[in-house]
Enzyme design. Structure first.
Site, PDB file in Angstrom:
ATOM      1  N   ASN A 112       0.842  -1.199   0.000  1.00  0.00           N
ATOM      2  CA  ASN A 112       0.000   0.000   0.000  1.00  0.00           C
ATOM      3  C   ASN A 112       0.880   1.254   0.000  1.00  0.00           C
ATOM      4  O   ASN A 112       1.605   1.500   0.964  1.00  0.00           O
ATOM      5  CB  ASN A 112      -0.902  -0.026   1.240  1.00  0.00           C
ATOM      6  CG  ASN A 112      -1.729   1.222   1.411  1.00  0.00           C
ATOM      7  OD1 ASN A 112      -1.848   2.038   0.511  1.00  0.00           O
ATOM      8  ND2 ASN A 112      -2.299   1.360   2.592  1.00  0.00           N
ATOM      9  N   CYS A 120      -4.572   0.263   5.720  1.00  0.00           N
ATOM     10  CA  CYS A 120      -4.072  -1.114   5.777  1.00  0.00           C
ATOM     11  C   CYS A 120      -3.846  -1.560   7.209  1.00  0.00           C
ATOM     12  O   CYS A 120      -3.839  -2.762   7.487  1.00  0.00           O
ATOM     13  CB  CYS A 120      -2.803  -1.271   4.938  1.00  0.00           C
ATOM     14  SG  CYS A 120      -1.504  -0.093   5.328  1.00  0.00           S
TER      15      CYS A 120
END
Length: 153
Positions: A112, A120
């Site tokens: 991410n 996340c």
């Protein structure tokens, strides 16, 4: 790495990367990094929204994002955006929802490029916290722990 801002956060320094139109990345920087004033209006806006989030975890990010990745990673990141503040999902739960594997979801989480905004940190292991930024322990996991505790307020 060129940053459009370096923002002091409660758990360390963040490097903010933007292009002319969108936020492209947030990096967790080494402890010795010095803050850097925003070099664009967009970077200043991103910093302002992050600071508001650090004060109040209910803040909704209103930032245009530019994400370049495989279709699978894009799907995982979109799914993370739908996890409400104060809640978590396991890698396995997201994998089932996306018809994927827990390992592939974990890899997408670790890749991410815009953590915090794309949460996340809200994806955890079946029997514990899980990793963060491809680390199973140390400072990255402590950042994840801080973010989750902050959002429990």
């Amino acid at each position: 790495m060129d940053y459009q801002a370096k923002l002091s956060a409660p758990f360390g320094m963040l490097g903010i990367r933007c292009d002319d139109e969108a936020l492209t990345g947030i990096d967790f920087l080494h402890a010795g990094e010095q803050p850097q004033r925003a070099t664009s209006a967009l970077a200043e806006n991103v910093c302002g929204q992050l600071l508001c989030y650090f004060e109040n975890p209910d803040v909704e990010f209103l930032i245009r994002l530019k994400l370049t990745a495989t279709p699978h990673r894009q799907k995982v990141w979109q799914a993370m955006l739908s996890i409400p503040r104060g809640e978590t999902r396991s890698y396995g739960e997201l994998a089932t929802e996306l018809h994927s594997s827990a390992r592939a979801v974990g890899q997408a989480c670790g890749a991410n490029p815009i953590p915090i905004v794309i949460p996340c940190h809200r994806v955890v292991g079946r029997a514990g916290l899980g990793g963060f930024m491809h680390h199973a322990s140390g400072d990255p996991v402590e950042i994840k722990r801080w973010l989750l505790a902050h959002e429990q307020r």
